[in-house]
Design an enzyme around this catalytic site. Structure first.
Site, PDB file in Angstrom:
ATOM      1  N   SER A  18       0.803  -1.229   0.000  1.00 34.42           N
ATOM      2  CA  SER A  18       0.000   0.000   0.000  1.00 34.42           C
ATOM      3  C   SER A  18       0.834   1.276   0.000  1.00 34.42           C
ATOM      4  O   SER A  18       0.345   2.333  -0.391  1.00 34.42           O
ATOM      5  CB  SER A  18      -0.928   0.019   1.223  1.00 34.42           C
ATOM      6  OG  SER A  18      -0.168   0.002   2.423  1.00 34.42           O
ATOM      7  N   ASP A 308      -2.813   8.566   7.525  1.00 32.30           N
ATOM      8  CA  ASP A 308      -3.771   7.689   8.206  1.00 32.30           C
ATOM      9  C   ASP A 308      -2.995   6.793   9.177  1.00 32.30           C
ATOM     10  O   ASP A 308      -1.799   6.997   9.392  1.00 32.30           O
ATOM     11  CB  ASP A 308      -4.640   6.900   7.201  1.00 32.30           C
ATOM     12  CG  ASP A 308      -3.866   5.852   6.405  1.00 32.30           C
ATOM     13  OD1 ASP A 308      -2.720   5.525   6.773  1.00 32.30           O
ATOM     14  OD2 ASP A 308      -4.417   5.346   5.403  1.00 32.30           O
ATOM     15  N   HIS A 311      -0.026   5.099   7.033  1.00 25.85           N
ATOM     16  CA  HIS A 311       0.690   5.670   5.882  1.00 25.85           C
ATOM     17  C   HIS A 311       1.142   7.109   6.101  1.00 25.85           C
ATOM     18  O   HIS A 311       0.384   7.927   6.628  1.00 25.85           O
ATOM     19  CB  HIS A 311      -0.201   5.605   4.638  1.00 25.85           C
ATOM     20  CG  HIS A 311      -0.668   4.223   4.333  1.00 25.85           C
ATOM     21  ND1 HIS A 311      -1.936   3.780   4.641  1.00 25.85           N
ATOM     22  CD2 HIS A 311      -0.020   3.171   3.768  1.00 25.85           C
ATOM     23  CE1 HIS A 311      -2.050   2.503   4.282  1.00 25.85           C
ATOM     24  NE2 HIS A 311      -0.899   2.118   3.753  1.00 25.85           N
TER      25      HIS A 311
END
Length: 333
Positions: A18, A308, A311
């Site tokens: 991600s 978040d 990240h």
């Protein structure tokens, strides 16, 4: 021939999870997506793209620093066609890892499948420019791999089937075998410039502190110790791979220390908040939980190290990209 017709700009090929996914998961039947607001609110288009960030990823900045005028497209997107493929491609998938079973848990694209897509990509490039030019492109391209965090946080630490059977040391050995196989396969496909990032200080990710910190507000020391032990193995494994493969440039990019410095001394790099993330409460939210209705989302993400629960923010990514560039001079030269 290099991308954009410019001999100084090699193609950029990206694999991983991600941290570098630019939208492949948008096209999958998975819950791990970031194709809705507030993701992307500070991106050039001010729209969500599938990047797990408020704006650009570290690899986006890296592409800019290398002279690209556009970013390598997500391979599963409509943008990945024709001459766009000559700038490279991005095969990364959120919730993927070195361990294929991690990706399978979340219906993400496992690393072995990302490599299959790369083989398919190579065929398309050969059809575009012919075999000789294509081979030059593959050997001159910079291949970047970022994986491992999901293997630990989204699998090993929460999966009794794994953490009761394997010690962290044994689990990291399993990941190393996958990593070595991946590099050998990539080398066999003509890649000669490969960069791999270390694990970040996983115990300092806001979501990790919430999940594993037992009510404390401090980085989880045990997780960071596991990350350091993994990174040491990554360095020694990479060194031995490079020694075995003629012509291979394999650079290990340390993101552990630069990110830890931002977290422990945020004001040194212009941040004021490194414990809480910008999105929602800043303690856990990622993907579906980080949405337009999440209460408490900050107004100015540039002051936050994390966007978040997992990240970095665009601003933190810019700092990381600068560090990557200085560490990766040998890959470009």
């Amino acid at each position: 021939m290099a991308a954009n017709g410019d001999p100084l700009v090699p193609a950029l090929i990206i694999f991983g999870d991600s941290v570098v996914d630019v939208g492949n998961n948008n096209n999958l039947n998975t819950l791990i997506k970031a194709n809705f607001p507030p993701y992307g609110r500070d991106f050039i288009t001010h729209r969500p793209t599938g990047r797990f960030c408020n704006g650009k990823l570290a690899t986006d900045f890296t592409a800019e620093y290398l002279g690209f005028t556009s970013y390598p497209p997500a391979y599963l997107s409509r943008d990945a066609r024709g001459n766009a493929l000559l700038t490279g491609a991005n095969f990364a998938s959120a919730a993927s890892g070195f361990f294929d079973r991690t990706a399978n848990l979340y219906r993400a694209i496992p690393l072995t499948q990302q490599l299959n897509y790369y083989r398919e990509y190579q065929t398309k490039v050969v059809n575009l420019v012919g075999k000789a030019k294509a081979n030059d492109l593959f050997s001159g391209a910079i291949h970047l791999l970022t994986a491992g965090s999901s293997d630990y946080i989204q699998n090993y630490y929460i999966n009794p089937l794994l953490n009761r059977i394997y010690t962290p040391d044994q689990f990291s050995d399993i990941l190393m075998r996958s990593y070595a196989t991946f590099i050998q396969n990539l080398y066999g496909l003509g890649a000669r410039r490969i960069g791999v990032t270390t694990l970040p200080p996983t115990g300092c990710l806001p979501a990790a502190i919430t999940l594993f910190g037992a009510g404390s507000n401090e980085c989880v020391a045990k997780l960071n110790q596991d990350a350091v032990a993994f990174n040491n193995k990554l360095n020694s494994t990479s060194q031995s791979l490079q020694n075995k493969m003629p012509g291979l440039k394999l650079v290990v990019f340390d993101i552990y220390q630069p990110l830890l410095d931002m977290i422990t001394k945020p004001t040194d790099t212009g941040f004021f908040e490194s414990r809480r993330a910008c999105c929602g409460t800043g303690t856990l939210e990622t993907s579906l939980l980080c949405n337009a209705r999440a209460l408490g989302t900050c107004a100015n993400a540039s002051a936050y190290v994390f966007w978040d629960g997992f990240h970095p923010s665009e601003s933190a990514n810019q700092v990381l990209a600068g560090s990557l560039l200085s560490q990766g001079v040998s890959l470009i030269s």
